[in-house]
Each structure stands twice: as structure tokens, then as C-alpha cells.
Design a protein around this motif. Structure first.
Motif, PDB file in Angstrom:
ATOM      1  N   ALA A  13       0.834  -1.204   0.000  1.00 24.80           N
ATOM      2  CA  ALA A  13       0.000   0.000   0.000  1.00 24.80           C
ATOM      3  C   ALA A  13       0.869   1.254   0.000  1.00 24.80           C
ATOM      4  O   ALA A  13       0.571   2.223  -0.711  1.00 24.80           O
ATOM      5  N   LEU A  14       1.945   1.255   0.774  1.00 26.70           N
ATOM      6  CA  LEU A  14       2.851   2.407   0.787  1.00 26.70           C
ATOM      7  C   LEU A  14       3.527   2.593  -0.560  1.00 26.70           C
ATOM      8  O   LEU A  14       3.698   3.720  -1.031  1.00 26.70           O
ATOM      9  N   ARG A  15       3.887   1.496  -1.184  1.00 28.00           N
ATOM     10  CA  ARG A  15       4.509   1.573  -2.514  1.00 28.00           C
ATOM     11  C   ARG A  15       3.539   2.190  -3.523  1.00 28.00           C
ATOM     12  O   ARG A  15       3.905   3.072  -4.300  1.00 28.00           O
ATOM     13  N   ARG A  16       2.289   1.761  -3.483  1.00 31.86           N
ATOM     14  CA  ARG A  16       1.280   2.330  -4.389  1.00 31.86           C
ATOM     15  C   ARG A  16       1.054   3.810  -4.092  1.00 31.86           C
ATOM     16  O   ARG A  16       0.831   4.608  -5.001  1.00 31.86           O
ATOM     17  N   LEU A  17       1.133   4.183  -2.818  1.00 29.18           N
ATOM     18  CA  LEU A  17       0.984   5.590  -2.448  1.00 29.18           C
ATOM     19  C   LEU A  17       2.102   6.434  -3.049  1.00 29.18           C
ATOM     20  O   LEU A  17       1.851   7.508  -3.605  1.00 29.18           O
ATOM     21  N   VAL A  18       3.326   5.958  -2.962  1.00 31.21           N
ATOM     22  CA  VAL A  18       4.464   6.687  -3.521  1.00 31.21           C
ATOM     23  C   VAL A  18       4.325   6.806  -5.034  1.00 31.21           C
ATOM     24  O   VAL A  18       4.524   7.878  -5.605  1.00 31.21           O
ATOM     25  N   ILE A  19       3.967   5.715  -5.693  1.00 25.07           N
ATOM     26  CA  ILE A  19       3.810   5.741  -7.151  1.00 25.07           C
ATOM     27  C   ILE A  19       2.711   6.731  -7.547  1.00 25.07           C
ATOM     28  O   ILE A  19       2.892   7.552  -8.446  1.00 25.07           O
ATOM     29  N   GLY A  20       1.590   6.685  -6.851  1.00 28.20           N
ATOM     30  CA  GLY A  20       0.489   7.597  -7.154  1.00 28.20           C
ATOM     31  C   GLY A  20       0.851   9.049  -6.912  1.00 28.20           C
ATOM     32  O   GLY A  20       0.505   9.927  -7.705  1.00 28.20           O
ATOM     33  N   ALA A  21       1.568   9.312  -5.816  1.00 27.61           N
ATOM     34  CA  ALA A  21       1.972  10.688  -5.505  1.00 27.61           C
ATOM     35  C   ALA A  21       2.907  11.223  -6.575  1.00 27.61           C
ATOM     36  O   ALA A  21       2.799  12.374  -7.000  1.00 27.61           O
ATOM     37  N   ARG A  22       3.839  10.402  -7.022  1.00 25.88           N
ATOM     38  CA  ARG A  22       4.778  10.856  -8.063  1.00 25.88           C
ATOM     39  C   ARG A  22       4.040  11.101  -9.375  1.00 25.88           C
ATOM     40  O   ARG A  22       4.359  12.038 -10.095  1.00 25.88           O
ATOM     41  N   ARG A  23       3.073  10.285  -9.697  1.00 22.45           N
ATOM     42  CA  ARG A  23       2.316  10.509 -10.936  1.00 22.45           C
ATOM     43  C   ARG A  23       1.468  11.773 -10.856  1.00 22.45           C
ATOM     44  O   ARG A  23       1.294  12.470 -11.851  1.00 22.45           O
ATOM     45  N   LEU A  24       0.937  12.061  -9.663  1.00 20.55           N
ATOM     46  CA  LEU A  24       0.128  13.270  -9.494  1.00 20.55           C
ATOM     47  C   LEU A  24       0.912  14.536  -9.788  1.00 20.55           C
ATOM     48  O   LEU A  24       0.354  15.520 -10.276  1.00 20.55           O
TER      49      LEU A  24
END
Length: 51
Positions: A13-24
Motif C-alpha cells: 500500500a505504501l509503494r502504491r501511495l508513492v507511485i500515485g503521488a509521483r504521478r500526481l
């Protein structure tokens, strides 16, 4: 007692959060972002456009 696999699910979940934040914020080099945040996890909280 915690369920088996709870820690691995939390890390995913943390990994997906980081990926999503960088894409945003428009960054597309996901591997570089993961390496950066692994070395400095507090930086995620100050990623421009997130806070």
C-alpha cells in the motif's frame, strides 16, 4: 495477534501511495522515485502538490 501477510500488504500500500503521488506531480520515472523515497521516506509528505 496479527494476520499473516499484514506487513507485506502494508508495504504494498505504501509503494502504491508513492507511485500515485509521483504521478500526481507529473513524474513518470517510477523506479527512480521509489529509490528516492526509500532513502528518504519523510520526503513523500512534502512532495509538491500533495500537502
Amino acid at each position: 495477534m496479527r494476520e499473516p501477510g499484514t506487513a507485506s500488504r502494508a508495504m504494498a500500500a505504501l509503494r502504491r501511495l508513492v507511485i500515485g503521488a509521483r504521478r500526481l506531480v507529473g513524474r513518470t520515472d517510477i523506479a527512480a522515485g521509489l529509490r528516492h523515497h526509500a532513502g528518504n521516506p519523510a520526503y513523500l509528505l512534502t512532495t509538491p502538490g500533495i500537502t
